[in-house]
Design an enzyme around this catalytic site. Structure first.
Site, PDB file in Angstrom:
ATOM      1  CG  HIS A 112      -5.854  -0.903  -2.899  1.00 40.54           C
ATOM      2  ND1 HIS A 112      -4.631  -0.805  -2.278  1.00 40.54           N
ATOM      3  CD2 HIS A 112      -6.571  -1.800  -2.158  1.00 40.54           C
ATOM      4  CE1 HIS A 112      -4.591  -1.605  -1.229  1.00 40.54           C
ATOM      5  NE2 HIS A 112      -5.770  -2.215  -1.125  1.00 40.54           N
TER       6      HIS A 112
ATOM      7  CG  ASP B 113      -9.764  -3.063   0.602  1.00 39.11           C
ATOM      8  OD1 ASP B 113      -8.639  -3.270   0.106  1.00 39.11           O
ATOM      9  OD2 ASP B 113      -9.934  -2.740   1.795  1.00 39.11           O
TER      10      ASP B 113
ATOM     11  CG  HIS C 253      -6.152   1.076   2.027  1.00 37.49           C
ATOM     12  ND1 HIS C 253      -7.451   1.021   1.578  1.00 37.49           N
ATOM     13  CD2 HIS C 253      -5.710  -0.223   2.026  1.00 37.49           C
ATOM     14  CE1 HIS C 253      -7.789  -0.229   1.324  1.00 37.49           C
ATOM     15  NE2 HIS C 253      -6.743  -1.002   1.581  1.00 37.49           N
TER      16      HIS C 253
ATOM     17  NE  ARG D  57     -10.289  -6.268   3.177  1.00 42.79           N
ATOM     18  CZ  ARG D  57      -9.796  -6.428   1.958  1.00 42.79           C
ATOM     19  NH1 ARG D  57      -8.595  -5.962   1.657  1.00 42.79           N
ATOM     20  NH2 ARG D  57     -10.485  -7.065   1.028  1.00 42.79           N
TER      21      ARG D  57
END
Length: 355
Positions: A161, A163, A310, A326
């Site tokens: 995916h 983000d 990722h 994150r």
């Protein structure tokens, strides 16, 4: 102008690593609602960078590539001590290499927020929990108590995916620190969507250029509703080009992934599924344009969500816990420039010019 999507930081300084050790799941889910994300003009710091990126290369102990197509590792620099010039040069390096890794990093969550602001307005997730007082922080935490139902009905390949690609202006440069790890496992993979595009046949490139795809966060909304958590904004679906152009490198990149891409605009369901399933298999099996990073505690990955996807490897849920946080700056609205080049084309032209 930045969108009105940030709350004030907590007055106290949070140590998320210690919180995770002591409490495990420490997230809060306030009922706060936010206005829709306002459109803004994004000026990428990579435009200000030195093409040679001397501020990084002249000051690091060593910088080396992990694979030919994606992934670079830097030793000897601390992210919480970068100058503005180094931050700009890092933006260019990340745009070119997809993901850049740092080990033994001191940066804390508050410093990471300040670093992220250099690259764009910080995204607040539409449904996920966050540390108290820090809505801009997306926490990664899984352990042996994590319910396994979600993982029982998906393969590892479904995990690729980019983000929150369902936002109108999805993330660009993104920062993730992992500070707690199981004894073994918990790697993360990234792929180069530049090279994913380059590896397509000339006819397939022509076919997918100009197509648009729907990206949706409906699954996350459904999960929040089921759990009784607030959905902070109404909009969680948008349309983006299947091939996008990076504003700094001017390279073409494939911009679909199984995490959030739902369907191709203008095609029947079967036609759309056939196209997307081909592209997903292309991404998943593209081992020649992937990098797998073996984390150490207090490592940081800085990647460009516009030109990579990722995949976190959940091979440790019977072994131990993994925690990190994150920071997710937003970037420009994805666009496709028909005059842009592929990375391979640009590399060949530079080689012929002796650059």
């Amino acid at each position: 102008m930045a969108p009105p999507n940030a709350e004030s930081l907590a007055q106290g300084k949070l140590d998320l690593k210690q919180l995770a050790r002591e409490k495990g799941r420490y997230l809060v889910y306030p009922e706060t609602k936010y206005p829709e994300l306002a459109e803004f003009e994004h000026v990428d710091p990579g435009h200000r960078a030195d093409p040679k990126k001397a501020s990084l290369y002249d000051n690091a102990e060593i910088i080396f590539d992990l694979t030919p197509q994606i992934g670079t590792e830097i030793h000897g620099l601390q992210l919480n001590r970068l100058t503005d010039r180094q931050k700009d040069d890092l933006a260019l390096l990340v745009a070119e290499r997809g993901v850049v890794f740092f080990r033994k990093q001191d940066i804390n969550v508050h410093e990471a927020i300040e670093l992220g602001k250099h690259y764009g307005p910080l995204h607040i997730h539409n449904t996920f929990g966050h540390p108290k007082g820090l809505p801009e922080i997306h926490v990664v935490y899984f352990d042996t108590k994590t319910p396994k139902q979600f993982f029982n009905y998906r393969s590892a390949g479904n995990g690729w995916h980019s983000d929150v690609s369902y936002e109108k202006q999805p993330p660009g440069l993104t920062v993730l620190k992992i500070d707690l790890l199981p004894a073994v496992g918990g790697d993360t993979m990234w792929n180069s969507q530049y090279t994913a595009y380059d590896r397509l046949s000339p006819q397939m490139k022509k076919f997918v250029e100009g197509l648009e795809a729907v990206h949706t966060g409906q699954m996350q909304v459904d999960e929040a509703n089921k759990a009784g958590h607030a959905v902070r904004r109404e909009t969680h679906e948008t349309v983006h080009p299947v091939v996008r152009t990076h504003p700094v490198t001017k390279w073409k990149a494939l911009y679909v992934q199984p995490g959030f891409t739902k369907r191709i605009v203008g095609f029947t369901r079967r036609e759309s599924d056939a196209i997307l399933n081909f592209l997903y298999n292309h991404i998943e099996s593209g081992h020649d344009f992937q990098v797998r990073f073996k984390w150490e505690e207090d490592s940081v990955a800085v990647w460009d969500n516009r030109v990579t996807s990722h995949n976190a490897i959940f091979d440790y849920l019977d072994v131990g816990s993994r925690h990190g946080f994150r920071v997710t700056p937003q970037a420009e609205k994805p666009y496709f420039d028909a005059n842009s080049k592929s990375k391979h084309e640009d590399d060949l032209e530079k080689a012929q010019q002796g650059k």
